[in-house]
Design an enzyme around this catalytic site. Structure first.
Site, PDB file in Angstrom:
ATOM      1  N   LYS A 197      26.103  17.758  11.356  1.00  0.00           N
ATOM      2  CA  LYS A 197      25.707  18.939  10.960  1.00  0.00           C
ATOM      3  C   LYS A 197      24.784  19.184  12.142  1.00  0.00           C
ATOM      4  CE  LYS A 197      21.997  17.236   7.807  1.00  0.00           C
ATOM      5  NZ  LYS A 197      21.473  17.074   6.459  1.00  0.00           N
ATOM      6  N   ARG A 207      17.237  19.736  -5.980  1.00  0.00           N
ATOM      7  CA  ARG A 207      17.470  20.729  -4.768  1.00  0.00           C
ATOM      8  C   ARG A 207      18.962  21.296  -4.964  1.00  0.00           C
ATOM      9  NH1 ARG A 207      17.238  18.212   1.368  1.00  0.00           N
ATOM     10  NH2 ARG A 207      19.197  17.381   0.548  1.00  0.00           N
ATOM     11  N   TYR A 261      -4.713  23.382  28.313  1.00  0.00           N
ATOM     12  CA  TYR A 261      -5.440  24.538  27.655  1.00  0.00           C
ATOM     13  C   TYR A 261      -6.390  23.962  26.752  1.00  0.00           C
ATOM     14  CZ  TYR A 261      -1.616  27.829  29.086  1.00  0.00           C
ATOM     15  OH  TYR A 261      -1.180  28.558  30.006  1.00  0.00           O
ATOM     16  N   MET A 294       4.221  25.120  27.197  1.00  0.00           N
ATOM     17  CA  MET A 294       5.566  25.714  26.898  1.00  0.00           C
ATOM     18  C   MET A 294       6.350  24.975  28.012  1.00  0.00           C
ATOM     19  SD  MET A 294       7.209  29.506  27.547  1.00  0.00           S
ATOM     20  CE  MET A 294       6.554  30.097  26.132  1.00  0.00           C
TER      21      MET A 294
END
Length: 359
Positions: free
Chosen positions: A35, A130, A255, A303
């Site tokens: 998957k 679930r 940053y 990024m």
């Protein structure tokens, strides 16, 4: 020249990990779970790597159809079943096994007019809450499946909530096994309970089929290391240093000035960031390897870049080789440092990352 960020996929490692999974459950057949694009490794690569599996398990109906186009002729299991009445004809067309986990799926199958019989896997909610029928409703669902002419064989499945945590007191594996045995007592058909954690830690619960997932790709679902089980990393993520800065105590990096040096340091800039799938929330201290030396990331993930401490590296330079995870730096170790799991890092590999196959 392309950006120096490359993911390598080791097909031989996929084969080796499947062989190990099967060896731990020698009397069981194996669904190899592919998957999410084979956990980020590529569906077609997964198909080739798991050629020795008895079947492939996945979620996506279009991916199942793609496997047939690629030439996979063994069984394919839809682990969540189907989602719309129009999907039922595709089950027959592509010869797919399907999980049945709810009343709505059961009703759609009852109303379908299939010309070809299919195999179904009736899911029990044994405590994870679930997917699946509760024990009180399980046998009634089984009898309804038996009455559907298009249903050929009925198998029985459940899923463990805490197989990777043998000491979990809330819902131990043994209790879910007990509930499953009680719900399926005297019902004819094959049974499947074992995911990767079960195969690794609870081999007695293997039953007729195992459903290994994460272990096939060289990682583990729990605190245990892949190495201790003999698993091999199938995905490695490599880059290079593209910039070098020399800083002194008091200088900040990145940053938000999130990292401040307490002594003179050499800082390297690596061509990899969160747009490539590196976890944005990875903190300073997350391990990386530069020119064979284990060091750490410092500052925030950007990024397209991360910054690393080159101080321990003898002769750092632009072009120095960086391993972000792989055979020499387990993906689980990086994931743990970042507060996540290896699954997420594998599945999050971005399309812009160049992929190269080895072995």
């Amino acid at each position: 020249m392309p950006r120096p960020l490359i993911a390598t996929i080791d097909i031989a490692a996929l084969r080796s990990n499947l062989a190990l999974a099967k060896a731990r459950a020698p009397h069981s057949k194996a669904w190899a779970v592919v998957k999410a694009n084979a956990y980020g490794h590529g569906l077609e690569r997964g198909m080739r790597g798991f050629a020795a599996a008895d079947g492939l398990g996945l979620i996506e109906l279009d991916a199942a159809a793609r496997l047939r186009e690629l030439g996979w002729n063994k069984r394919i299991l839809l682990l969540e079943g189907f989602f719309d009445a129009s999907d039922t004809k595709l089950l027959a067309e592509h010869r797919l096994d399907t999980v049945i986990h709810c009343e709505e799926q059961l009703l759609m199958l009852e109303q379908a007019k299939l010309r070809t019989q299919i195999d179904v896997h009736l899911k029990l909610n044994s405590g994870m809450n679930r997917l699946g029928f509760t024990p009180a409703r399980y046998r009634a669902a089984y009898e309804r499946l038996r009455a559907i002419p298009a249903v050929r064989h009925i198998s029985f499945v459940t899923h463990f909530a805490n197989a990777e945590d043998p000491d979990n007191p809330v819902l131990p594996v043994q209790e879910q096994v007990r509930r499953f045995k009680e719900a399926t007592r005297d019902l004819p058909g094959e049974k499947s309970l074992a995911n990767s954690a079960t195969d690794l830690l609870h081999p007695a619960a293997a039953a007729d089929w195992i459903r290994p997932g994460i272990m096939l790709y060289g990682a583990t679902p729990g605190a245990q290391s892949a190495e201790q089980f003999g698993l091999r990393a199938a995905m490695s993520l490599h880059s290079e240093i593209i910039g070098v800065q020399h800083i002194v105590a008091g200088d900040a990096v990145g940053y938000g000035s999130a990292f401040v040096a307490t002594a003179p340091m050499t800082i390297g800039v690596v061509a990899c960031g969160y747009a490539d799938g590196y976890p944005r929330h990875a903190p300073s201290g997350t391990p990386v390897i530069v020119d064979g030396v284990k060091t750490r990331m410092v500052g925030r993930v950007s990024m397209d870049m991360i910054t690393v401490d080159l101080t321990p590296v003898a002769k750092p330079r632009i072009g120095s080789k960086v391993t972000l995870w792989g055979a020499s730096l387990p993906i689980d170790e990086v994931a743990n440092a970042a507060g996540t799991v290896g699954y997420e890092l594998m599945c999050g590999l971005a399309p812009r990352v160049q992929i190269v196959e080895v072995n």
